[in-house]
Write a protein that holds these residues in place. Sequence first.
Motif, PDB file in Angstrom:
ATOM      1  N   THR A  59      43.365  78.531  15.044  1.00  0.00           N
ATOM      2  CA  THR A  59      42.292  79.502  14.320  1.00  0.00           C
ATOM      3  C   THR A  59      41.203  78.748  13.528  1.00  0.00           C
ATOM      4  O   THR A  59      41.387  77.655  13.095  1.00  0.00           O
ATOM      5  CB  THR A  59      42.937  80.596  13.244  1.00  0.00           C
ATOM      6  OG1 THR A  59      41.644  81.239  12.824  1.00  0.00           O
ATOM      7  CG2 THR A  59      43.585  79.756  12.206  1.00  0.00           C
ATOM      8  N   ALA A  61      39.324  80.347  11.229  1.00  0.00           N
ATOM      9  CA  ALA A  61      39.228  80.960  10.015  1.00  0.00           C
ATOM     10  C   ALA A  61      38.807  79.963   8.978  1.00  0.00           C
ATOM     11  O   ALA A  61      38.097  80.423   7.840  1.00  0.00           O
ATOM     12  CB  ALA A  61      40.276  81.678   9.935  1.00  0.00           C
ATOM     13  N   LYS A  62      39.615  78.958   8.809  1.00  0.00           N
ATOM     14  CA  LYS A  62      39.479  77.993   7.747  1.00  0.00           C
ATOM     15  C   LYS A  62      37.944  76.990   7.854  1.00  0.00           C
ATOM     16  O   LYS A  62      37.855  76.329   6.847  1.00  0.00           O
ATOM     17  CB  LYS A  62      40.667  77.334   7.585  1.00  0.00           C
ATOM     18  CG  LYS A  62      41.643  78.044   6.998  1.00  0.00           C
ATOM     19  CD  LYS A  62      42.961  77.391   6.877  1.00  0.00           C
ATOM     20  CE  LYS A  62      44.157  78.342   6.145  1.00  0.00           C
ATOM     21  NZ  LYS A  62      45.206  77.493   5.903  1.00  0.00           N
ATOM     22  N   ASN A  75      29.145  81.645  10.819  1.00  0.00           N
ATOM     23  CA  ASN A  75      30.480  81.186  10.834  1.00  0.00           C
ATOM     24  C   ASN A  75      30.597  80.701  12.332  1.00  0.00           C
ATOM     25  O   ASN A  75      30.203  81.163  13.360  1.00  0.00           O
ATOM     26  CB  ASN A  75      31.659  82.079  10.459  1.00  0.00           C
ATOM     27  CG  ASN A  75      31.829  82.313   9.104  1.00  0.00           C
ATOM     28  OD1 ASN A  75      30.859  83.116   8.687  1.00  0.00           O
ATOM     29  ND2 ASN A  75      32.574  81.572   8.480  1.00  0.00           N
ATOM     30  N   THR A  77      33.223  81.066  15.060  1.00  0.00           N
ATOM     31  CA  THR A  77      34.180  81.883  15.225  1.00  0.00           C
ATOM     32  C   THR A  77      34.954  81.754  16.573  1.00  0.00           C
ATOM     33  O   THR A  77      36.192  82.307  16.553  1.00  0.00           O
ATOM     34  CB  THR A  77      33.822  83.457  15.377  1.00  0.00           C
ATOM     35  OG1 THR A  77      32.850  83.552  16.443  1.00  0.00           O
ATOM     36  CG2 THR A  77      33.166  83.675  14.083  1.00  0.00           C
TER      37      THR A  77
END
Length: 883
Positions: A59, A61-62, A75, A77
């Motif tokens: 991911t 996400a971080k 972001n 993504t």
Amino acid sequence: MNHKKVITTLITSMLFISSSGGLVATAANTPANSGKPATNNSATTKKQQTTPTNKVVHTLAKVPAVKVTARSTVNLTDVNILSQDDGNTVTYTLTYKNNDSTPMMMLDYWSKVKTKGGTSFSPKLIAKDQEKKTVSPGSTVDLTYVMKVGREVKLSDLNFLIVKWDFSKPNYESTLGKFNVPASYSITTPVGKTKTVRLSDSAVKVKVSGIKVYPGENKKQYVKVGVNLNNISYKLLDNPNIKWILRTPGGTNYPLTPDKDSTGVSIQAQANKTLNLVASLPTTLKLEKSELLLVEEQGEEKTALPVAALQLPEASQTNVNVAANQPNIISIDGQPVSTLLESARVRGEDGEFDLTMQWVIKNQGKKEVKVPKYALEIRTEDGTSYPIETKALDDLKLKPGATKTIKLITTIQGDGDTSKIKLYAMTPTTKDESKEGETSGGGTSGFEFSYPVGIYAIPESVTSGDGLTTETVIKNSKGTFGVSVGSLQRLPWTDSDIIAAKVTIRNASAKTVQLPELEAMFTIDSARIDGDTKLISAQGGKLLGSGMVMEAYLLTKIPSELNMSRLELTLLEKVSEEEKNDWITLSTSGLIQPLSYVGEGKTYTQGTSDKETELGIRRTYVYPGSSSDIVYTEFEMTNKSLRQSGLAKLVGYYKTADGQYYKATAKQANRVPGPGQKSIVTFWAKVPKSVNTLSDMRLIVGEGVADNKFVTGEGEATAYVNAMSFEVQPKSLSVLSSLNDIDLYPFKFSGSNIKAYLTGGTAVQIEMIYSLTQEEAVDSGEYGHKLVLSLTDGSGKVFDKEITPGTDLKTGINQTLNWSIDDTVFDKIRGGSYRVALYDVFEGQRLRLAEQGYSYDVSKLPKEEPIFPEFPEEGSNNPNNNR
């Protein structure tokens, strides 16, 4: 104002150059097609990420967001990479989130990519995102970029920059921030996990449901990958231009083709669809740790854009080879469907054989399924294929628990050894003709494929061998049955012969079963008889309890001169008026059993203990004629059971010692005899005088059938079964000297008290006092006999009186019968004698039973007056007067 126009023009030109980046080449052929295996950067990256200090992550996400304003952010993504011959294609998605109160203009922002070593790349917005100009307050926008990089470039080497116009800078731009993909990041979604992607601007969850391997030919294997697509957006996902690729750990790409039911991807909002993707791969290829790549074609150039990579689970080796008489489970629309090659029969000669099989399909799932139109064929050991044509799969739907039996017929070459052949059930062939020859992701979209879902060993023919009475046990969807041929008879019928087989069906299971509707078929020396073939059930109803037995008779007619070397009896299950399936085939050598023989004076008991009938010949006479004789037989049936019972209408043939057959006419009572009662059937036939001897004859007697049932009442038989041969010895009757105690079975007659009264004229009055009794326990049909009382005068003249028992002759004791004769021969007779003979007359031919002499009765003659002489009167000239 002019300065402002110049600045505006300059900004617009720079923006166009920046957003255009550069052209991305169309995806080349896969390494599998080019012969150059690609370097698997993903695999290399994953290998580096498996070090103890770097835990693999899936991911982004971080990865910290980049601020584009004080409140709005962008972001990273998603990011994907596709290895190709001319380099790697990289796509990445930036998600802009507008937290401000005014629209965010996308003309103010763009993206650049640089390696950590300083090499720059110019990404390009994909076609469908180039029209996205603003981000409304409180909303988000996804922008996906694509670019071409070198084969050795890794995602972790790249910095994804966010750039904004800044006229205070020398180059009028300012870098707001950058994203860097962690070295521990893997783009591959782990086994069993879901990947959310954008297809045609719809959010879709993608998950691999499984991978199966099917055996192929020529060192090939068929690989089928199941993929579930869940449209989590709020609009229809209508046929996105996507392709699927199987990537091996070595980096080789193989295109996957959707099967026939997966070619269209139209998914309603919040709905699911499972796709089946297939490829033909070398058997040497190892599939462990392979990946499924999803790519989307963009623009007129159909640039292949990587969308997702999903780790494939361990492939299950699907063993579609099925042993004889074993079921094979096929998954159809997620429902288990059992298939079974239930029976097979081979017949033929001279290197060509007809193969007949039954393929049973049963839906064991909980939903209705539409069975695909499988291609069915027989394949030999050397690969020769014989297709099987059937329309049964054209539009076959099965509800839960429903079963369909399909009859398969084909002709094959060879020696008829079924151990050398197998039945293949192949998936319907899929081929995208409209795109044949085009490439995507390094493969050909026109790939044609069909793989086996079942390879069935041919079961041995269900036959009884060459012997009779041997039981063959079969198992099918109806139950378990023991079937045997109890008898096989060849019987005369006019100018042909009847083949009559008695078949016994026993319920060999522990529960009550219902027999299907059955029909019969005969095959004589490989020639199938499609004409007049009948099946007659001896019992009513089709339910059989455990251990119960049902008898049936199979009939057909053949030329009387035909010789047989082999005979097959087939029971067919009638599915509809057009469709019949083989139930069982019983094979014999064609050797006909001799009929059961019953000697003179003997009886034969037929039937079961609760339905026994004793049969036997009572007597046979010959009624002589001028050109032919009548052979006449009285045949007795005695009911030995405790209920009213009897046989069907009987059929008989007389057979002479030299093999000549004469059809007998039968007269039989319509009423079934009660317990202990007898029923008389009379048989007779005209036999030419040329037949030298009638002393060594046989009477063949069987039960008549017509319209697939036993004949009763007034019905006419069209064939017969259950025949026996009875010895016939015609009796020579001695003419009795008295008319008393004459056997007219079932009557007994006495009529010796006869008086013939002379009347003095031409008339004679005859009176007979007689007794006629009948056995009450005997039931017979129409008597058919007449009696003739023949009176012969002393002069030799004969006078006949025809009388019929039961009508002219009433039953009873001391009955009186009167008649008269009028003839000139009796005129003026005053006495003398005469003889009376009694004849049995049948079909116009006589048999003398008795003869007795009598004297005429003169008690009724009128008394005669005395005759006196006449005297002349006085004075007459009579000379006597002088005396």
